[in-house]
Design an enzyme around this catalytic site. Structure first.
Site, mmCIF file in Angstrom:
data_model
loop_
_atom_site.group_PDB
_atom_site.id
_atom_site.type_symbol
_atom_site.label_atom_id
_atom_site.label_comp_id
_atom_site.label_asym_id
_atom_site.label_seq_id
_atom_site.Cartn_x
_atom_site.Cartn_y
_atom_site.Cartn_z
ATOM 1 N N SER A 291 0.845 -1.200 0.000
ATOM 2 C CA SER A 291 0.000 0.000 0.000
ATOM 3 C C SER A 291 0.876 1.243 0.000
ATOM 4 O O SER A 291 2.054 1.183 0.339
ATOM 5 C CB SER A 291 -0.897 0.005 1.246
ATOM 6 O OG SER A 291 -1.523 1.266 1.383
ATOM 7 N N HIS A 292 0.293 2.380 -0.353
ATOM 8 C CA HIS A 292 1.013 3.649 -0.227
ATOM 9 C C HIS A 292 1.201 4.009 1.248
ATOM 10 O O HIS A 292 2.078 4.779 1.591
ATOM 11 C CB HIS A 292 0.243 4.777 -0.923
ATOM 12 C CG HIS A 292 0.460 4.817 -2.400
ATOM 13 N ND1 HIS A 292 0.152 3.759 -3.223
ATOM 14 C CD2 HIS A 292 0.983 5.774 -3.212
ATOM 15 C CE1 HIS A 292 0.467 4.082 -4.475
ATOM 16 N NE2 HIS A 292 0.962 5.297 -4.492
#
Lengths: 202, 129, 91
Positions: free
Chosen positions: B11-12
């Site tokens: 994920s970011h």
């Protein structure tokens, strides 16, 4: 100032990214996630930090090493995109490019790698809208490649304003992405200018 | 532990990545090895090829690794990470075209029952339909 | 030897067959080699109990009757196990 060409190219590209980081971020805030400037700066700062080592390498190795540094340090999609560009150029490069054809074949390998990495092509409001016209312009104007490349970069960049993004974060905006310059196209144009300036002086 | 396909969450955001991994452990259990990473090399929002490579290596098995990603850059960086690993490992790594949370649960459930990598991937991607 | 066994159970979980129990049910169903199908209510459609995607989309509510049908060597065990899981309020 560095004496050899690799060193001067490195210095000029790092400087232009650093100077325009805020502008790239502003462009990206309009249509992306607002980190293009800071990501590119982080990547090119890593190149600057490795300048001494990069200058010792021949061109193919220097490009591949620089590409790897961008991949590992940028932290956004532009890392693999610019990283793949440089690594592919490095693989296709000869030690000392002596004619425009050498540059064209090197750049073509890089552009193809960006297309493959981004699963994209011209017209999608990306860095390819600068890189592809620049490649074509150099090929068609072997007598004045730098002037042709600069002009193609500027026109390619400006053309992204009217385009609707179909790749990356900007694509979520659909029609609302129209009217803004693409930040990746802008960073590519900046790099083209910086490189041309150095090559013309050398 | 029986050899099941492993899961990697990219994920970011490090918090999102950790949270998804927590959900998988709670809902599916610990028969599936799961690694996660999020954040750029400075620790801000973004993804990081080196961290993705490390996460893959942490849970790698020849049975396969299925990667679940959130947004564009996470996918591009995951593809890059896969290519930078040795080819014999890369051949056993897939990136699922599925929503992160739902895909992670679907893929992990399938993996926990011993399914092969292609089945895990298609189950994760099934949720799209 | 292949046989078909059916059974039914009322869903007691106040949230119905939501995501977490759907995962448990699917995992349990997959541990049997028989084909196992479930449906919610008499008029529902049979869906594959081994497909998490299908089970999640079933959206069986609290109070609904869940029908279980299994065909195969361990059909009896499969039906009993799934019904037990639902009875335990999905654990």
């Amino acid at each position: 100032m560095s004496s050899n060409l690799n060193g001067r190219l490195l210095e000029a590209t790092c400087q232009t990214i650093s100077e325009h980081a805020d502008e790239l971020t502003r462009l990206d805030q309009a249509i992306g996630d607002g980190d293009h400037g800071i990501n590119m700066k982080r990547g090119f700062d890593a190149l600057a930090a490795a300048a001494e080592e990069l200058q010792q390498l021949d061109l193919p190795s220097a490009l591949q090493k620089a590409g790897m540094l961008l991949v590992m340090n940028v932290g956004g999609a532009s890392g693999p995109l610019y990283g793949s560009l440089l690594m592919a150029m490095g693989k296709a490069a000869v030690d000392t490019p002596s004619c425009v054809d050498d540059v064209v074949s090197m750049l073509r390998a890089g552009v193809d790698a960006v297309k493959a990495r981004g699963k994209s092509d011209v017209g999608a409001k990306t860095m390819l809208d600068v890189l592809v016209p620049v490649l074509e312009a150099i090929e068609k104007n072997p007598a004045s490649p730098c002037a042709a490349a600069r002009q193609a970069a500027d026109m390619g960049l400006e053309a992204t304003r009217a385009m609707q993004a179909t790749k990356g974060r900007a694509s979520f905006l659909g029609e609302r992405s129209i009217g803004h310059l693409d930040p990746g196209a802008r960073s590519s144009a900046l790099l083209v200018h910086a490189i041309c300036n150095v090559l013309e002086d050398s | 532990m029986t050899d099941n396909v492993s899961i990697v969450i990219v994920s970011h955001s490090p918090k999102v990545a950790e949270g998804v991994a927590d959900m998988v452990r709670q809902m599916v259990g610990d028969e599936v090895r799961i690694a996660f990473c999020g954040g750029n090399p400075d620790g801000g929002l973004g993804t990081n090829v080196g961290a993705i490579m490390a996460a893959i290596e942490e849970v790698y098995t020849p049975k396969g690794v299925a990667i679940l990603v959130d947004l564009g850059g996470a996918e591009t960086n995951s593809e890059m990470a896969r290519e930078m690993l040795p080819a014999e490992m890369a051949a056993n790594i897939v990136i699922c075209n599925a929503p992160l949370v739902e895909g992670a649960i679907m893929a992990s459930t399938e993996a926990s029952c011993g399914a092969d990598l292609e089945t895990v991937r298609s189950t994760a991607e099934e949720f799209q339909a | 030897m292949s046989e078909t066994v059916t059974g039914q159970v009322v869903i007691n979980d106040p949230d119905g067959l939501h995501a977490r129990p759907a995962v448990k049910l699917t995992k349990l169903a997959k541990s049997f080699c028989s084909d196992i199908a479930i449906k919610a209510g008499d008029d529902g459609e049979w869906i594959n109990a081994k497909s998490l995607s299908a089970v999640m989309k079933l959206k069986a509510r609290h109070g609904a009757i869940l029908h279980v049908r299994a065909t195969g060597e361990d059909a009896r065990g499969g039906v009993d196990a799934l019904i037990d899981l639902i009875k335990q309020n999905m654990g």
